[in-house]
Structures are given as structure tokens and as C-alpha cells.
Design a protein around this motif. Structure first.
Motif, mmCIF file in Angstrom:
data_model
loop_
_atom_site.group_PDB
_atom_site.id
_atom_site.type_symbol
_atom_site.label_atom_id
_atom_site.label_comp_id
_atom_site.label_asym_id
_atom_site.label_seq_id
_atom_site.Cartn_x
_atom_site.Cartn_y
_atom_site.Cartn_z
ATOM 1 N N MET A 14 -9.098 21.399 7.878
ATOM 2 C CA MET A 14 -8.177 20.504 7.222
ATOM 3 C C MET A 14 -8.549 19.893 5.835
ATOM 4 O O MET A 14 -8.040 19.414 5.093
ATOM 5 N N VAL A 15 -9.771 20.499 5.335
ATOM 6 C CA VAL A 15 -10.329 20.110 3.965
ATOM 7 C C VAL A 15 -9.562 20.669 3.095
ATOM 8 O O VAL A 15 -9.410 20.312 1.929
ATOM 9 N N GLN A 16 -8.655 21.729 3.286
ATOM 10 C CA GLN A 16 -7.917 22.447 2.389
ATOM 11 C C GLN A 16 -6.544 21.177 1.805
ATOM 12 O O GLN A 16 -6.173 21.559 0.793
ATOM 13 N N PHE A 17 -6.569 20.174 2.377
ATOM 14 C CA PHE A 17 -5.533 19.571 1.940
ATOM 15 C C PHE A 17 -6.253 18.257 0.938
ATOM 16 O O PHE A 17 -5.431 17.458 0.409
ATOM 17 N N PHE A 18 -7.363 18.279 0.758
ATOM 18 C CA PHE A 18 -7.874 17.363 -0.348
ATOM 19 C C PHE A 18 -7.821 17.756 -1.495
ATOM 20 O O PHE A 18 -7.925 18.906 -1.908
ATOM 21 N N PRO A 19 -7.124 16.896 -2.558
ATOM 22 C CA PRO A 19 -7.000 17.407 -4.007
ATOM 23 C C PRO A 19 -8.226 18.078 -4.513
ATOM 24 O O PRO A 19 -7.860 18.953 -5.458
ATOM 25 N N GLU A 20 -9.423 17.689 -4.103
ATOM 26 C CA GLU A 20 -10.565 18.293 -4.976
ATOM 27 C C GLU A 20 -10.683 19.684 -4.618
ATOM 28 O O GLU A 20 -11.431 20.249 -5.245
ATOM 29 N N VAL A 21 -9.846 20.132 -3.615
ATOM 30 C CA VAL A 21 -10.264 21.151 -2.932
ATOM 31 C C VAL A 21 -9.048 22.319 -3.467
ATOM 32 O O VAL A 21 -9.143 23.618 -3.668
ATOM 33 N N ASN A 22 -7.711 21.568 -3.359
ATOM 34 C CA ASN A 22 -6.585 22.299 -3.501
ATOM 35 C C ASN A 22 -6.046 22.381 -4.906
ATOM 36 O O ASN A 22 -4.905 22.725 -5.141
ATOM 37 N N GLY A 23 -6.619 21.869 -6.027
ATOM 38 C CA GLY A 23 -6.107 21.685 -7.138
ATOM 39 C C GLY A 23 -5.284 20.555 -7.355
ATOM 40 O O GLY A 23 -4.448 20.579 -8.379
ATOM 41 N N GLY A 24 -5.355 19.502 -6.407
ATOM 42 C CA GLY A 24 -4.652 18.216 -6.543
ATOM 43 C C GLY A 24 -3.325 18.014 -6.004
ATOM 44 O O GLY A 24 -2.413 17.299 -6.042
ATOM 45 N N MET A 66 0.754 -1.084 -0.088
ATOM 46 C CA MET A 66 -0.044 0.001 0.057
ATOM 47 C C MET A 66 0.921 1.233 0.007
ATOM 48 O O MET A 66 1.852 1.384 1.049
ATOM 49 N N ALA A 67 0.615 2.168 -1.134
ATOM 50 C CA ALA A 67 1.362 3.302 -1.023
ATOM 51 C C ALA A 67 0.701 4.515 -0.611
ATOM 52 O O ALA A 67 -0.465 4.988 -1.124
ATOM 53 N N LEU A 68 1.047 4.966 0.652
ATOM 54 C CA LEU A 68 0.418 5.951 1.270
ATOM 55 C C LEU A 68 1.129 7.386 0.983
ATOM 56 O O LEU A 68 2.418 7.327 1.010
ATOM 57 N N ARG A 69 0.318 8.244 0.899
ATOM 58 C CA ARG A 69 0.863 9.625 0.271
ATOM 59 C C ARG A 69 0.369 10.561 1.588
ATOM 60 O O ARG A 69 -1.017 10.948 1.690
ATOM 61 N N LYS A 70 1.362 11.471 2.326
ATOM 62 C CA LYS A 70 0.868 12.162 3.274
ATOM 63 C C LYS A 70 0.407 13.525 2.423
ATOM 64 O O LYS A 70 1.359 14.059 1.795
ATOM 65 N N LEU A 71 -0.851 13.942 2.602
ATOM 66 C CA LEU A 71 -1.364 15.282 2.194
ATOM 67 C C LEU A 71 -1.369 16.478 2.772
ATOM 68 O O LEU A 71 -1.200 17.675 2.515
ATOM 69 N N GLY A 72 -1.469 16.333 4.226
ATOM 70 C CA GLY A 72 -1.522 17.602 4.932
ATOM 71 C C GLY A 72 -1.504 17.024 6.374
ATOM 72 O O GLY A 72 -2.345 16.208 6.743
ATOM 73 N N THR A 73 -0.939 18.088 7.284
ATOM 74 C CA THR A 73 -0.987 17.755 8.583
ATOM 75 C C THR A 73 -1.653 19.191 9.235
ATOM 76 O O THR A 73 -1.416 20.300 8.669
ATOM 77 N N ASP A 74 -2.567 19.010 9.983
ATOM 78 C CA ASP A 74 -3.063 20.392 10.671
ATOM 79 C C ASP A 74 -2.135 21.565 11.130
ATOM 80 O O ASP A 74 -1.255 21.299 11.983
ATOM 81 N N PRO A 75 -2.243 22.582 10.410
ATOM 82 C CA PRO A 75 -1.270 23.614 10.719
ATOM 83 C C PRO A 75 -1.412 23.993 12.284
ATOM 84 O O PRO A 75 -0.558 24.817 12.600
ATOM 85 N N ASP A 76 -2.324 23.860 12.855
ATOM 86 C CA ASP A 76 -2.680 24.392 14.200
ATOM 87 C C ASP A 76 -2.383 23.253 15.013
ATOM 88 O O ASP A 76 -2.768 23.412 16.290
ATOM 89 N N SER A 77 -1.908 21.989 14.785
ATOM 90 C CA SER A 77 -1.314 21.071 15.541
ATOM 91 C C SER A 77 -0.348 21.583 16.588
ATOM 92 O O SER A 77 0.693 22.148 15.859
ATOM 93 N N LYS A 78 -0.453 21.370 17.916
ATOM 94 C CA LYS A 78 0.609 21.842 18.700
ATOM 95 C C LYS A 78 1.755 21.071 18.720
ATOM 96 O O LYS A 78 2.785 21.040 19.150
ATOM 97 N N ASN A 79 1.515 19.532 18.356
ATOM 98 C CA ASN A 79 2.451 18.589 18.188
ATOM 99 C C ASN A 79 2.962 17.945 16.997
ATOM 100 O O ASN A 79 3.533 17.112 16.587
ATOM 101 N N SER A 80 2.428 18.702 15.807
ATOM 102 C CA SER A 80 2.527 18.251 14.424
ATOM 103 C C SER A 80 2.332 16.956 14.022
ATOM 104 O O SER A 80 3.059 16.407 13.134
ATOM 105 N N GLY A 81 1.480 16.618 14.638
ATOM 106 C CA GLY A 81 1.093 15.052 14.388
ATOM 107 C C GLY A 81 -0.390 14.632 14.122
ATOM 108 O O GLY A 81 -0.530 13.673 13.432
ATOM 109 N N SER A 82 -1.362 15.297 14.217
ATOM 110 C CA SER A 82 -2.635 15.121 13.987
ATOM 111 C C SER A 82 -3.375 16.316 14.145
ATOM 112 O O SER A 82 -3.139 17.527 14.913
#
Length: 75
Positions: free
Chosen positions: A60-70, A1-17
Motif C-alpha cells: 500500500m505504500v505505492q499510494f503515498f504521494p511521496e512515493v508515487n510522484g504526488g 474536513m476534506a478527505l481525498r482517497k489515495l488508494g485501495t489495496d489492489p489485492d482486496s477481495k472486497n475492494s474496501g480495505s
């Protein structure tokens, strides 16, 4: 399975979720978020035993390709 990280919450205090991933083989999204444990909220849903519920902020919707142009944050 090839997972691609699209984005992490910019407001996350621990940069993980929360985080948005794309499974490039299936085209499905995998969402990492906060477990919903509030019994009152869960009682309002019909959740099969093989599923779970996570909470995921609207920002977090900003990270979906349908929203941000891919593109994800790692582009």
C-alpha cells in the motif's frame, strides 16, 4: 474536513480495505486497515488509550504521494 482517497489495496477481495486517505486540511494520512487484536503482538507496543493499531500491507505504500510522484489511484 476534506478527505481525498489515495488508494485501495489492489489485492482486496472486497475492494474496501485497506485504504489510504489524505486529509487535505491537515496534510495527515488516515489509514483504514485490519484491527490488530492479537494480545501477544499488542503487548510488545506501548499504545495509549486514545490510540489504536491497524495492520497495513507494504504494497500500500505505492499510494503515498511521496512515493508515487504526488498522485493517488483516483487521478
Amino acid at each position: 474536513m476534506a478527505l481525498r482517497k489515495l488508494g485501495t489495496d489492489p489485492d482486496s477481495k472486497n475492494s474496501g480495505s485497506p485504504t489510504v486517505y489524505l486529509d487535505e486540511e491537515t496534510g495527515n494520512y488516515l489509514l483504514q486497515g485490519w484491527k490488530v487484536l492479537d494480545a501477544e503482538r499488542l503487548a510488545q507496543m506501548d499504545i495509549p488509550d486514545h490510540e489504536t493499531v491497524i495492520e497495513f500491507p507494504q504494497r500500500m505504500v505505492q499510494f503515498f504521494p511521496e512515493v508515487n510522484g504526488g498522485f493517488g489511484e483516483d487521478v
